[in-house]
Design an enzyme around this catalytic site. Structure first.
Site, PDB file in Angstrom:
ATOM      1  N   CYS A  61       0.741  -1.131   0.028  1.00 31.82           N
ATOM      2  CA  CYS A  61      -0.127  -0.270  -0.002  1.00 31.82           C
ATOM      3  C   CYS A  61       0.839   1.248   0.219  1.00 31.82           C
ATOM      4  O   CYS A  61       1.935   1.183   0.685  1.00 31.82           O
ATOM      5  CB  CYS A  61      -0.749  -0.122   1.180  1.00 31.82           C
ATOM      6  SG  CYS A  61      -2.378  -1.099   1.019  1.00 31.82           S
ATOM      7  N   PRO A  62       0.402   2.352  -0.746  1.00 27.50           N
ATOM      8  CA  PRO A  62      -0.891   2.581  -1.274  1.00 27.50           C
ATOM      9  C   PRO A  62      -0.788   2.434  -2.521  1.00 27.50           C
ATOM     10  O   PRO A  62      -1.868   2.616  -3.568  1.00 27.50           O
ATOM     11  CB  PRO A  62      -0.936   3.996  -0.889  1.00 27.50           C
ATOM     12  CG  PRO A  62       0.454   4.423  -1.302  1.00 27.50           C
ATOM     13  CD  PRO A  62       1.420   3.344  -0.697  1.00 27.50           C
TER      14      PRO A  62
END
Length: 79
Positions: free
Chosen positions: A19-20
């Protein structure tokens, strides 16, 4: 009565990406779809369950389905 399975037009495999990146990549790809087309996003990032649906809705896309199978999460998002 069984519902008809949703067949995605495109697939974005983000398994292994931290992530992200799965959420960012989803938002980069969505404008390339034609209205009504469906993107399948597959991710194993646990935070994506919070980011992808909210980001998609905030940008006017429709989250059709979220399926989790162990660490893998599958999203179907309509433009």
């Amino acid at each position: 009565m069984k519902s008809t399975p949703i067949i995605p037009d495109f697939r974005l495999d983000m398994v292994g990406e931290p992530c992200p990146y799965p959420a960012v990549a989803t938002l980069e790809v969505m404008p390339q779809l034609q209205p009504g087309q469906v993107l399948e996003v597959v991710s194993d990032c646990p935070q994506s369950i919070n980011n992808i649906p909210i980001d998609a809705k905030n940008h006017g896309y429709e989250v059709l389905e979220i399926q989790q199978d162990g660490p893998t999460i599958r999203y179907l998002i309509r433009r």
